[in-house]
Write an enzyme that holds these catalytic residues in place. Structure first.
Site, PDB file in Angstrom:
ATOM      1  N   TYR A  49     -31.026 -32.384 -12.398  1.00  0.00           N
ATOM      2  CA  TYR A  49     -32.303 -32.727 -13.035  1.00  0.00           C
ATOM      3  C   TYR A  49     -33.450 -31.843 -12.539  1.00  0.00           C
ATOM      4  O   TYR A  49     -34.602 -32.260 -12.548  1.00  0.00           O
ATOM      5  CB  TYR A  49     -32.630 -34.204 -12.775  1.00  0.00           C
ATOM      6  N   PHE A  57     -41.569 -39.534 -11.473  1.00  0.00           N
ATOM      7  CA  PHE A  57     -40.400 -40.421 -11.341  1.00  0.00           C
ATOM      8  C   PHE A  57     -39.179 -39.703 -10.766  1.00  0.00           C
ATOM      9  O   PHE A  57     -38.098 -40.281 -10.705  1.00  0.00           O
ATOM     10  CB  PHE A  57     -40.047 -41.036 -12.707  1.00  0.00           C
ATOM     11  N   THR A  91     -34.609 -41.531 -25.260  1.00  0.00           N
ATOM     12  CA  THR A  91     -34.670 -41.726 -23.808  1.00  0.00           C
ATOM     13  C   THR A  91     -35.069 -43.158 -23.451  1.00  0.00           C
ATOM     14  O   THR A  91     -34.478 -43.767 -22.553  1.00  0.00           O
ATOM     15  CB  THR A  91     -35.684 -40.728 -23.194  1.00  0.00           C
ATOM     16  N   ASN A 112     -30.992 -46.224 -18.401  1.00  0.00           N
ATOM     17  CA  ASN A 112     -30.600 -45.956 -19.794  1.00  0.00           C
ATOM     18  C   ASN A 112     -29.143 -45.526 -19.964  1.00  0.00           C
ATOM     19  O   ASN A 112     -28.774 -44.885 -20.937  1.00  0.00           O
ATOM     20  CB  ASN A 112     -31.594 -45.011 -20.475  1.00  0.00           C
ATOM     21  N   HIS A 115     -26.132 -40.049 -19.874  1.00  0.00           N
ATOM     22  CA  HIS A 115     -26.782 -38.736 -19.976  1.00  0.00           C
ATOM     23  C   HIS A 115     -26.039 -37.872 -20.976  1.00  0.00           C
ATOM     24  O   HIS A 115     -24.816 -37.939 -21.069  1.00  0.00           O
ATOM     25  CB  HIS A 115     -26.757 -38.008 -18.619  1.00  0.00           C
ATOM     26  N   GLU A 126     -24.320 -27.535 -16.913  1.00  0.00           N
ATOM     27  CA  GLU A 126     -24.026 -28.821 -16.276  1.00  0.00           C
ATOM     28  C   GLU A 126     -22.514 -29.005 -16.060  1.00  0.00           C
ATOM     29  O   GLU A 126     -22.099 -29.584 -15.054  1.00  0.00           O
ATOM     30  CB  GLU A 126     -24.619 -29.957 -17.127  1.00  0.00           C
TER      31      GLU A 126
HETATM   32  P1  GTP Z   1     -30.797 -37.493 -19.852  1.00  0.00           P
HETATM   33  O1  GTP Z   1     -29.726 -37.447 -20.909  1.00  0.00           O
HETATM   34  O2  GTP Z   1     -30.450 -38.378 -18.702  1.00  0.00           O
HETATM   35  O3  GTP Z   1     -31.211 -36.096 -19.422  1.00  0.00           O
HETATM   36  O4  GTP Z   1     -32.052 -38.200 -20.568  1.00  0.00           O
HETATM   37  P2  GTP Z   1     -33.031 -37.590 -21.668  1.00  0.00           P
HETATM   38  O5  GTP Z   1     -32.670 -36.173 -21.964  1.00  0.00           O
HETATM   39  O6  GTP Z   1     -33.076 -38.557 -22.798  1.00  0.00           O
HETATM   40  O7  GTP Z   1     -34.442 -37.641 -20.916  1.00  0.00           O
HETATM   41  P3  GTP Z   1     -35.058 -36.609 -19.840  1.00  0.00           P
HETATM   42  O8  GTP Z   1     -34.133 -35.452 -19.640  1.00  0.00           O
HETATM   43  O9  GTP Z   1     -36.453 -36.335 -20.252  1.00  0.00           O
HETATM   44  O10 GTP Z   1     -35.090 -37.507 -18.523  1.00  0.00           O
HETATM   45  C1  GTP Z   1     -33.946 -37.619 -17.710  1.00  0.00           C
HETATM   46  C2  GTP Z   1     -33.822 -39.042 -17.220  1.00  0.00           C
HETATM   47  O11 GTP Z   1     -34.916 -39.318 -16.345  1.00  0.00           O
HETATM   48  C3  GTP Z   1     -33.928 -40.129 -18.311  1.00  0.00           C
HETATM   49  O12 GTP Z   1     -32.721 -40.353 -18.989  1.00  0.00           O
HETATM   50  C4  GTP Z   1     -34.332 -41.318 -17.478  1.00  0.00           C
HETATM   51  O13 GTP Z   1     -33.183 -41.871 -16.798  1.00  0.00           O
HETATM   52  C5  GTP Z   1     -35.255 -40.682 -16.449  1.00  0.00           C
HETATM   53  N1  GTP Z   1     -36.650 -40.778 -16.890  1.00  0.00           N
HETATM   54  C6  GTP Z   1     -37.283 -40.034 -17.830  1.00  0.00           C
HETATM   55  N2  GTP Z   1     -38.567 -40.413 -17.970  1.00  0.00           N
HETATM   56  C7  GTP Z   1     -38.745 -41.414 -17.077  1.00  0.00           C
HETATM   57  C8  GTP Z   1     -39.860 -42.245 -16.732  1.00  0.00           C
HETATM   58  O14 GTP Z   1     -40.957 -42.107 -17.278  1.00  0.00           O
HETATM   59  N3  GTP Z   1     -39.641 -43.172 -15.767  1.00  0.00           N
HETATM   60  C9  GTP Z   1     -38.441 -43.334 -15.137  1.00  0.00           C
HETATM   61  N4  GTP Z   1     -38.290 -44.270 -14.182  1.00  0.00           N
HETATM   62  N5  GTP Z   1     -37.374 -42.582 -15.433  1.00  0.00           N
HETATM   63  C10 GTP Z   1     -37.523 -41.644 -16.388  1.00  0.00           C
HETATM   64 MG    MG Z   2     -32.366 -34.723 -20.434  1.00  0.00          MG
END
Ligand code: GTP
Ligand code: MG
Length: 149
Positions: A49, A57, A91, A112, A115, A126
């Site tokens: 990440y 966060f 997300t 959630n 991934h 990845e």
């Molecule tokens: P991934 O498939 O896990 O990468 O999720 P995504 O692509 O839908 O979202 P993103 O890559 O922007 O964020 C990665 C992960 O960080 C998310 O799936 C969440 O688990 C976490 N995350 C993102 N935004 C927030 C937030 O505002 N608060 C918190 N607590 N966790 C967040």
């Molecule tokens: Mg993501």
């Protein structure tokens, strides 16, 4: 062929949703190339990440992903990256459409359940990070002619 790195997060494993999530990708018609269960270390989670390292966060995210076993998977198929993102849903699970994994099975962004890679390049990156380069299985599914003309 295109691959996506898909991971059942620790909440998905703890809640007994592994079969449900794997089943959705299987039933869709993608090909499983790799699968393992283990608890990732902090370094691996931070590297995975890294694009989010400046987010407020980030620490909570790394704590979450390293809090227990995950199921790390690689799925193959034409268009798998974009399609997997659609199957997974938004997300924020409260905004995810019913019928998607997050829309059906989760209520909070910080829990959630799954991934999915956000680009074919990240699918490759990845996969190399979680499985090592060249270490996922290559095989010919016998059903291939019944999935693609
Ligand atoms: P991934 O498939 O896990 O990468 O999720 P995504 O692509 O839908 O979202 P993103 O890559 O922007 O964020 C990665 C992960 O960080 C998310 O799936 C969440 O688990 C976490 N995350 C993102 N935004 C927030 C937030 O505002 N608060 C918190 N607590 N966790 C967040
Ligand atoms: Mg993501």
């Amino acid at each position: 062929a295109e691959i996506s790195y898909i991971m059942v997060k620790p909440d998905g494993v703890q809640r007994g949703l592994v079969g449900e999530i794997v089943g959705r990708f299987e039933r869709k018609g993608f090909t499983l190339r790799g699968l393992k269960l283990f608890t990732p270390g902090k370094e691996l989670a931070e590297e995975h990440y890294k694009d989010l390292s400046q987010k407020p966060f980030f620490k909570d995210l790394v704590d979450y992903i390293t809090s227990g076993p995950v199921v790390a998977m690689v799925w193959e198929g034409d268009g798998v990256v974009k399609s997997a993102r659609k199957l997974i849903g938004s997300t924020n699970p409260l905004e995810a459409e019913p019928g998607t994994i997050r829309g059906d099975l989760a209520v909070q962004t910080g829990r959630n359940v799954v991934h999915g890679s956000d680009s074919p390049e990240n699918g490759e990156r990845e996969t190399a990070l979680w499985f090592g380069s060249g270490s996922v299985e290559q095989w010919q599914p016998a059903l291939a002619p019944w999935l693609r003309e």
